[in-house]
Motif scaffolding. Structure first.
Motif, mmCIF file in Angstrom:
data_model
loop_
_atom_site.group_PDB
_atom_site.id
_atom_site.type_symbol
_atom_site.label_atom_id
_atom_site.label_comp_id
_atom_site.label_asym_id
_atom_site.label_seq_id
_atom_site.Cartn_x
_atom_site.Cartn_y
_atom_site.Cartn_z
ATOM 1 N N LEU A 188 0.824 -1.199 0.000
ATOM 2 C CA LEU A 188 0.000 0.000 0.000
ATOM 3 C C LEU A 188 0.865 1.258 0.000
ATOM 4 O O LEU A 188 1.810 1.385 0.778
ATOM 5 C CB LEU A 188 -0.902 -0.011 1.236
ATOM 6 N N VAL A 198 -3.279 -9.436 3.051
ATOM 7 C CA VAL A 198 -2.190 -9.082 3.959
ATOM 8 C C VAL A 198 -1.662 -7.749 3.445
ATOM 9 O O VAL A 198 -1.270 -7.634 2.281
ATOM 10 C CB VAL A 198 -1.079 -10.142 3.985
ATOM 11 N N ILE A 199 -1.676 -6.735 4.303
ATOM 12 C CA ILE A 199 -1.367 -5.371 3.884
ATOM 13 C C ILE A 199 0.018 -4.966 4.383
ATOM 14 O O ILE A 199 0.312 -5.073 5.579
ATOM 15 C CB ILE A 199 -2.418 -4.377 4.425
ATOM 16 N N ARG A 236 2.071 -1.604 4.499
ATOM 17 C CA ARG A 236 2.070 -0.153 4.282
ATOM 18 C C ARG A 236 3.502 0.292 4.037
ATOM 19 O O ARG A 236 4.364 0.148 4.909
ATOM 20 C CB ARG A 236 1.454 0.570 5.482
ATOM 21 N N ILE A 282 -10.267 -4.695 4.290
ATOM 22 C CA ILE A 282 -9.062 -5.222 4.944
ATOM 23 C C ILE A 282 -9.226 -5.353 6.450
ATOM 24 O O ILE A 282 -8.298 -5.792 7.134
ATOM 25 C CB ILE A 282 -7.838 -4.332 4.637
ATOM 26 N N GLN A 283 -10.403 -5.003 6.954
ATOM 27 C CA GLN A 283 -10.630 -5.100 8.397
ATOM 28 C C GLN A 283 -10.479 -6.552 8.861
ATOM 29 O O GLN A 283 -11.028 -7.473 8.266
ATOM 30 C CB GLN A 283 -12.024 -4.588 8.749
ATOM 31 N N GLN A 333 -1.835 -6.350 9.104
ATOM 32 C CA GLN A 333 -1.246 -5.184 8.447
ATOM 33 C C GLN A 333 0.102 -4.887 9.100
ATOM 34 O O GLN A 333 0.242 -4.979 10.319
ATOM 35 C CB GLN A 333 -2.171 -3.969 8.572
ATOM 36 N N TYR A 334 1.073 -4.520 8.268
ATOM 37 C CA TYR A 334 2.427 -4.276 8.760
ATOM 38 C C TYR A 334 2.980 -3.010 8.119
ATOM 39 O O TYR A 334 2.671 -2.700 6.962
ATOM 40 C CB TYR A 334 3.349 -5.463 8.428
ATOM 41 N N ASP A 335 3.807 -2.294 8.870
ATOM 42 C CA ASP A 335 4.513 -1.128 8.335
ATOM 43 C C ASP A 335 5.865 -1.584 7.801
ATOM 44 O O ASP A 335 6.724 -2.039 8.566
ATOM 45 C CB ASP A 335 4.719 -0.073 9.426
#
Length: 677
Positions: free
Chosen positions: A485, A510-511, A513, A528-529, A533-535
């Motif tokens: 993303l 699997v997001i 960012r 995506i809720q 999610q990962y930075d």
């Protein structure tokens, strides 16, 4: 799939458009438009209804209802209008593009090219679902999933509703459109075919490179790159005096696209003939900061094309390849003979007929009781969400990155067959990203590859034929979407198309960012809720441990665990006749199960999915052994894929099983495996 920013450079305001005003009771046809009296107006909402000729009755009925609402309508199918210019112009003319979805529309190239062009022009699209047993797939499925409105037609009431919905949507679109197009009279549209006067060339060749003066340099570059592997390559400059074109005698047509070529009538005639003869067309754009519009834009809509401007861009390294090499591979693939859809389906039909005869001999009633195949195409499939365990490692668990190339490792699994046509194979995940993040994506793909994750993304020649079809096939095959993303991703039309289709097909996410402060629309946040999610702002972050586990392994294990619980995503990619045979055989198998009292479906003891004896594929097992039993210097893990628990999902494709399994330790080596694997 990588979504390039350049894809948003397509002109949204057409250079030519047409206005065809009608009174409410005027009946319109596509023929003889020059005899229709034009009523000057600048406010009439213009509707284009595109369908296959088998759905012409539906199109006519919709058109009449819309004309009664003071809307201008034009009908387009695979045959009418005929010329490329006319087809491109009428798409540019419209304010709203309506597509009547059917199996034959999906399988007709001349239908799909206009839909791809409407998408490239950012036309508001309304999808009409005309067959209740058919869910669109591929490019048609992806584009219709992003339509501003989708309507199911199944009775007279739904027709009335459709006309009302289309009218309201179209008028809202026009009211909000601040970029008014230049308007011309639709009756002036030239639908003349130029093929009747086409100067046929006499040179038989495998590859025909067609160019004009401003594309000669690039044409010669392509020619020189091909002559080392192709013995029969010719170049024809269609601007020369008394020029002829040998497109009818070639196997693959490689046009060098330039402004001069776009303006040359002989070039357009060559494309017309290539289309009618179903010649593979592999375009090369030879001018920087230029993209074809009009009839040439229609031709390349949705196609994979190559940008080669000079020697430097041709041979500039792109990881372990370059543009000219990828072009050569695409041409070599296109040179292979392609069987027709009828030929490809004939083998399966014969096999199904044989099985049906066998079932018929065992059943007292024929045909068997039939199940309804009506589907709710308006309803998106829903993914399975699970609670993932917190990562944890008690011992040493490091991360080592390995770079890979096509020379040393296999490329991403292809989702096109040997003919360059879409095919389907189960994938753990598909990488969805915007091209500016390709360096980061490639490094993470390499890590996934080393851990035996079946991952697909769009470099190394995996994109062939239609870009929209390739993207959609990747989404359909994947259990999980690994989304990189970024702000550019949110702004990219193609990335949005990909994301929406993944939501429609019910994919897990699997997001990752890749930058802070990314604003997302509510529908994306809802999609995506509940998913991880990962930075990941740089690759170095992936080496950092989360409770002792490198982040890259946390992400990989999240993908695996989500992929294992997702149900199959069947795609009905066949003719109506083949669909009926498949359905009949499925019902016959149900009847045999009821007669014998033996349950048809079993539960796989390895992955927990339901399967029968006719659909055993789709499971995974470990290809090596499990190292450790706690208390060692190294973290317990499967050697083949670095997963940390004995019952973790497998990493090598295999068939489902229903036998009891046992986790067996080898006392000589301190390792363990499942029996059966």
């Amino acid at each position: 799939m990588g979504c390039g920013a350049s894809n948003n450079d397509v002109a949204t305001s057409p250079t030519h458009a047409f206005s065809f005003a009608t009174s409410p009771n005027t009946k319109m046809t596509n023929a003889n438009t020059s005899h229709v009296t034009n009523i000057p107006t600048t406010n009439t909402t213009k509707i284009l209804i595109a369908s296959h000729t088998t759905q012409q009755t539906i199109s006519e009925r919709l058109r009449q209802g819309l004309v009664d609402q003071d809307l201008s309508c034009y009908l387009l199918n695979e045959n009418t209008p005929q010329s490329l210019s006319a087809r491109a112009n009428v798409i540019q003319w419209c304010d709203v593009f309506i597509v009547v979805i059917s199996r034959l529309y999906q399988r007709t190239p001349f239908c799909m090219e206009v839909l791809n062009y409407a998408k490239d022009l950012h036309k508001p699209i309304i999808s009409i679902l005309a067959e209740t047993t058919f869910r669109p797939y591929g490019a048609l499925g992806a584009i219709s999933a992003s339509a501003i409105r989708s309507i199911v037609l199944n009775n007279d009431t739904s027709f009335i509703h459709a006309v009302s919905e289309i009218t309201n949507s179209a008028r809202n679109v026009v009211a909000n459109n601040k970029n008014a197009a230049k308007v011309m009279d639709l009756s002036e549209m030239n639908d003349n075919h130029t093929i009747s006067t086409f100067p046929q060339g006499s040179s038989t060749c495998t590859v025909l490179i067609c160019t004009t003066d401003d594309g000669n340099v690039v044409g010669q570059l392509v020619y020189e790159s091909l002559t080392s592997t192709q013995s029969s390559v010719i170049v024809e400059n269609l601007l020369k005096p008394n020029a002829t074109c040998s497109v009818a005698k070639c196997t693959v047509f490689v046009p060098i696209l330039t402004p001069q070529l776009e303006q040359t009538s002989l070039c357009r005639a060559a494309f017309e003939q290539a289309r009618l003869l179903s010649k593979p067309i592999i375009p090369v754009i030879a001018i920087k900061k230029w993209r074809p519009e009009g009839w040439l834009g229609l031709i390349i809509a949705g196609r994979v094309f190559f940008r080669i401007f000079d020697q430097e861009t041709a041979y500039k390294p792109f990881y372990d390849s370059n543009c000219i090499t990828d072009l050569r591979v695409a041409i070599e693939t296109a040179c292979q003979p392609v069987p027709s859809e009828t030929e490809r389906e004939k083998i399966e039909k014969n096999a199904l007929q044989k099985e049906l005869e066998e079932c018929k001999s065992k059943l007292s009633r024929w045909p068997p009781k039939r199940k309804s195949r009506v589907i709710d195409s308006m309803k998106a499939r829903q993914p399975v969400r699970i609670q993932l365990q917190e990562p944890h490692a008690d011992a040493y668990f490091d991360h080592t990155h390995h770079s890979i190339t096509r020379m040393t490792f296999r490329a991403p699994p292809s989702i096109v067959d040997q003919y360059g046509l879409p095919k389907r194979r189960p994938l753990d995940c598909m990488i969805s990203y915007q091209w500016n993040k390709q360096d980061l994506v490639r490094e993470i793909y390499e890590d996934f590859h080393m851990r035996n994750v079946q991952t697909w993304f769009d470099i190394w020649g995996a994109m062939q034929g239609s870009t929209n079809d390739a993207m959609a096939t990747g989404v359909e095959c994947a259990k999980v979407m690994l989304v990189f993303l970024s702000k550019e991703y949110i702004e990219s039309t193609n990335c949005q198309l990909e994301f929406r289709y993944a939501v429609y097909r019910g994919k897990a996410f699997v997001i990752l960012r890749t930058e802070p402060n990314i604003l997302m629309e509510q529908w994306m946040l809802e999609a995506i809720q509940g998913f991880p999610q990962y930075d990941v702002y740089s690759y170095n972050v992936l080496e950092q441990p989360i409770n002792g586990v490198p982040m890259i392994d946390v992400i990989v294990q999240a993908v695996r665990n989500l992929a294992q619980v997702q149900p199959p995503d069947p795609v009905d990619d066949c003719s109506a006749e083949l669909f009926e045979l498949r359905s009949l055989l499925d019902d016959a198998r149900d009847a045999l199960s009821a007669k014998t009292g033996v349950a048809r479906y079993k539960t796989c003891t390895r992955c927990g999915q339901q399967y029968d004896d006719y659909s055993k594929d789709g499971c995974k097992k470990h290809s090596a052994y499990f190292l450790g039993g706690g208390g060692g210097l190294l973290e317990d893990q499967w050697v083949c894929c670095r997963q940390q628990t004995a019952d973790s999902p497998g990493c090598m494709p295999c068939e489902h099983i229903d036998q009891p399994r046992a986790f067996v330790e080898d006392p000589h080596y301190g390792t363990s495996t499942w029996k059966p694997a």
